[in-house]
Design an enzyme around this catalytic site. Structure first.
Site, PDB file in Angstrom:
ATOM      1  N   CYS A 161       0.814  -1.231   0.000  1.00 33.70           N
ATOM      2  CA  CYS A 161       0.000   0.000   0.000  1.00 33.70           C
ATOM      3  C   CYS A 161       0.838   1.268   0.000  1.00 33.70           C
ATOM      4  O   CYS A 161       0.291   2.354  -0.218  1.00 33.70           O
ATOM      5  CB  CYS A 161      -0.946   0.005   1.202  1.00 33.70           C
ATOM      6  SG  CYS A 161      -2.284  -1.158   0.947  1.00 33.70           S
TER       7      CYS A 161
HETATM    8  N1  CO8 Z   1     -20.204  -9.289   6.699  1.00 31.08           N
HETATM    9  C1  CO8 Z   1     -20.775  -9.390   7.924  1.00 31.08           C
HETATM   10  N2  CO8 Z   1     -20.064  -9.553   9.050  1.00 31.08           N
HETATM   11  C2  CO8 Z   1     -18.719  -9.585   8.927  1.00 31.08           C
HETATM   12  C3  CO8 Z   1     -18.064  -9.470   7.678  1.00 31.08           C
HETATM   13  C4  CO8 Z   1     -18.863  -9.320   6.538  1.00 31.08           C
HETATM   14  N3  CO8 Z   1     -18.342  -9.204   5.308  1.00 31.08           N
HETATM   15  N4  CO8 Z   1     -16.732  -9.541   7.890  1.00 31.08           N
HETATM   16  C5  CO8 Z   1     -16.558  -9.691   9.205  1.00 31.08           C
HETATM   17  N5  CO8 Z   1     -17.742  -9.727   9.829  1.00 31.08           N
HETATM   18  C6  CO8 Z   1     -18.004  -9.917  11.268  1.00 31.08           C
HETATM   19  C7  CO8 Z   1     -16.857 -10.597  11.981  1.00 31.08           C
HETATM   20  O1  CO8 Z   1     -16.905 -11.978  11.870  1.00 31.08           O
HETATM   21  C8  CO8 Z   1     -17.048 -10.108  13.390  1.00 31.08           C
HETATM   22  O2  CO8 Z   1     -18.076 -10.872  13.999  1.00 31.08           O
HETATM   23  P1  CO8 Z   1     -17.965 -11.226  15.556  1.00 31.08           P
HETATM   24  O3  CO8 Z   1     -17.987  -9.911  16.271  1.00 31.08           O
HETATM   25  O4  CO8 Z   1     -19.175 -12.057  15.784  1.00 31.08           O
HETATM   26  O5  CO8 Z   1     -16.669 -11.947  15.723  1.00 31.08           O
HETATM   27  C9  CO8 Z   1     -17.600  -8.715  13.215  1.00 31.08           C
HETATM   28  O6  CO8 Z   1     -18.140  -8.648  11.896  1.00 31.08           O
HETATM   29  C10 CO8 Z   1     -16.531  -7.665  13.330  1.00 31.08           C
HETATM   30  O7  CO8 Z   1     -15.365  -8.096  12.568  1.00 31.08           O
HETATM   31  P2  CO8 Z   1     -14.036  -7.339  12.564  1.00 31.08           P
HETATM   32  O8  CO8 Z   1     -13.630  -6.999  13.969  1.00 31.08           O
HETATM   33  O9  CO8 Z   1     -13.044  -8.070  11.694  1.00 31.08           O
HETATM   34  O10 CO8 Z   1     -14.493  -6.010  11.807  1.00 31.08           O
HETATM   35  P3  CO8 Z   1     -13.778  -4.650  11.765  1.00 31.08           P
HETATM   36  O11 CO8 Z   1     -14.667  -3.623  12.331  1.00 31.08           O
HETATM   37  O12 CO8 Z   1     -12.384  -4.718  12.252  1.00 31.08           O
HETATM   38  O13 CO8 Z   1     -13.700  -4.385  10.186  1.00 31.08           O
HETATM   39  C11 CO8 Z   1     -12.027  -4.426   8.492  1.00 31.08           C
HETATM   40  C12 CO8 Z   1     -12.952  -5.251   9.359  1.00 31.08           C
HETATM   41  C13 CO8 Z   1     -12.888  -3.529   7.602  1.00 31.08           C
HETATM   42  C14 CO8 Z   1     -11.170  -5.341   7.619  1.00 31.08           C
HETATM   43  C15 CO8 Z   1     -11.134  -3.528   9.395  1.00 31.08           C
HETATM   44  O14 CO8 Z   1     -10.551  -4.289  10.413  1.00 31.08           O
HETATM   45  C16 CO8 Z   1     -10.024  -2.835   8.643  1.00 31.08           C
HETATM   46  O15 CO8 Z   1     -10.229  -2.157   7.656  1.00 31.08           O
HETATM   47  N6  CO8 Z   1      -8.786  -2.944   9.146  1.00 31.08           N
HETATM   48  C17 CO8 Z   1      -7.660  -2.308   8.535  1.00 31.08           C
HETATM   49  C18 CO8 Z   1      -7.103  -3.222   7.553  1.00 31.08           C
HETATM   50  C19 CO8 Z   1      -6.144  -2.570   6.611  1.00 31.08           C
HETATM   51  O16 CO8 Z   1      -5.983  -1.395   6.524  1.00 31.08           O
HETATM   52  N7  CO8 Z   1      -5.519  -3.400   5.864  1.00 31.08           N
HETATM   53  C20 CO8 Z   1      -4.654  -2.982   4.847  1.00 31.08           C
HETATM   54  C21 CO8 Z   1      -4.857  -3.890   3.736  1.00 31.08           C
HETATM   55  S1  CO8 Z   1      -4.214  -3.387   2.232  1.00 31.08           S
HETATM   56  C22 CO8 Z   1      -2.497  -3.475   2.190  1.00 31.08           C
HETATM   57  O17 CO8 Z   1      -1.823  -3.131   3.064  1.00 31.08           O
HETATM   58  C23 CO8 Z   1      -1.796  -4.014   1.021  1.00 31.08           C
HETATM   59  C24 CO8 Z   1      -2.593  -4.918   0.253  1.00 31.08           C
HETATM   60  C25 CO8 Z   1      -2.142  -4.989  -1.138  1.00 31.08           C
HETATM   61  C26 CO8 Z   1      -3.199  -5.202  -2.153  1.00 31.08           C
HETATM   62  C27 CO8 Z   1      -3.955  -6.438  -2.050  1.00 31.08           C
HETATM   63  C28 CO8 Z   1      -4.750  -6.740  -3.279  1.00 31.08           C
HETATM   64  C29 CO8 Z   1      -5.576  -7.979  -3.197  1.00 31.08           C
END
Ligand code: CO8
Length: 378
Positions: A161
């Protein structure tokens, strides 16, 4: 940290290009949920016996609330939502055809060249920098160089990223040092081939896009609007929280090169918790090194991974919520476009600023890697 002592270096133009196709959260969730329902039905006995976990359902509402994403662009939509495939069907191209990623790059490069009022003959270095390159060699940058008719040299960089900001920093240094005079930096983020559309936690995150910027000396700049690069700063800290293992060693491993562990996967919560304070401190330190405080910034062109991360980082630094004008968000339209996100924000939200305005472009992501440029409108 670098200061252009004798020669002012500027961003003289920029361009964003997106593919024609979009996938809304609703379309994505309908497809995933149909796939999960089918898998759960097929594996009902194993699930009942406790040998297999039931696939959970996804929700469009969750996606928007958790990330700020409403839709994403996709290069090839065909196949991605087909529950019997769950990956785009990208047509194979012959070696004598322009590669998919070079085409992405050329599309954005042409817009940036126009914006900077430059011709291909003005460019003497091309950096293609993104989260993945389609192949190892020849470099995509060299293919782009040939396609546009650019003399000089080109090379590819991978910094997930932070690929865009790190490449702009290299361009800044090259122009400052005099090893290049006008650099085309391109971020062809063709992310969809690495997305695991069968994984509820990550199927919604990424979109395809391409961005490009032109970096040159102020005295060759011919564009109407440009930004002086006041300073750059980069930091990396190893973390396994965001990984993609697919690579050339796969051929020698007794492993499925396309297994889910080889696609993009992350501990999103862990990333959120660790990266927000790192990014806030990084920006604060960078500004302090220039005798600025966060309140001196007119605009924050932040990495676009998650709207809540951006709100948290700007709040930590400003002591209040940043307005949409101060820290623009493009996630709703583009989703996370790896390194291109902060550049899209810059491109869409910089023309209105008056001369003298100071802003920061800052990326953060896998590695971990954080890169920033403090820039001032000329
Ligand atoms: N639908 C419904 N519920 C869901 C979903 C979904 N799609 N996904 C997760 N849930 C549920 C979980 O299971 C969890 O349930 P429970 O509480 O019962 O356990 C609940 O929702 C909450 O889950 P999370 O705690 O995981 O949810 P968050 O509020 O943390 O949101 C995110 C998840 C959006 C992923 C968030 O954590 C986030 O954005 N974090 C930052 C991540 C980030 O910035 N990553 C960088 C990635 S990119 C990068 O660096 C390089 C990548 C290179 C490119 C790749 C190309 C493929």
């Amino acid at each position: 940290m670098n200061h252009a002592a004798n020669q002012s270096v500027v961003i003289s133009g920029a361009g964003v290009w997106n593919p024609a196709h979009t996938i809304t959260n609703e379309e994505l969730v309908d497809s995933y949920n149909a796939y999960a329902t089918k898998m759960n039905a097929e594996n009902a006995p194993a699930i009942a016996a406790g040998e297999r976990t039931e696939m959970p359902m996804s929700s469009a509402d969750f996606i928007y609330k958790a990330s700020g994403i409403k839709q994403r662009y996709i290069y090839v939509k065909d196949g991605a939502l087909d529950i019997n495939r769950m990956r785009p069907r990208i047509p194979q191209r012959a070696e004598d055809e322009l590669s998919h990623q070079a085409e992405f790059a050329v599309n954005a490069a042409k817009i940036a060249l126009d914006d900077a009022n430059k011709l291909a003959s003005d460019i003497d270095a091309v950096i293609v920098s993104c989260a993945y390159t389609e192949r190892s060699y020849p470099a995509i940058a060299i293919e782009v160089q040939a396609a546009l008719g650019i003399d000089g040299f080109g090379f590819d960089m991978l910094v997930a990223c932070s690929a865009a900001t790190f490449a702009m920093q290299r361009a800044y240094e090259m122009v400052s040092a005099g090893t290049a005079s006008c650099v085309l930096v391109i971020n062809p983020e063709l992310t969809s081939p690495q997305v695991n559309y069968k994984d509820r936690d990550s199927h919604f995150i990424f979109g395809d896009v391409s961005t490009a910027v032109i970096i040159e000396k102020a005295d060759t700049c011919r564009s109407e609007q440009s930004y002086e690069i006041l300073s750059t700063k980069a930091v990396t800290k190893f973390s396994n929280n965001i990984r993609s293992n697919f690579g050339y060693v796969s051929h020698a491993l007794d492993d499925d090169p396309f297994g889910v562990h080889n696609l993009f996967h992350q501990n999103g919560r862990g990333v959120f918790k660790e990266v927000c304070p790192m990014a806030a401190k990084h920006i604060e330190d960078h500004l302090a090194s220039l005798d600025y405080t966060p309140n001196d910034l007119t605009r924050w062109w932040l990495h676009q991974a998650n709207i809540n991360m951006n709100l948290l980082i700007s709040k930590r630094l400003l002591g209040r919520d940043a307005t949409k004008e101060e820290a623009p968000i493009v996630l709703d339209e583009y989703a996370n476009t790896a390194s291109a996100g902060s550049i899209i924000a810059f491109i869409k939200y910089n023309k209105d600023l008056p001369s003298g305005s100071v802003g920061v472009i800052c990326s953060f992501g896998a590695g971990y890697s954080i890169g920033s440029l403090v820039i001032r409108k000329r």
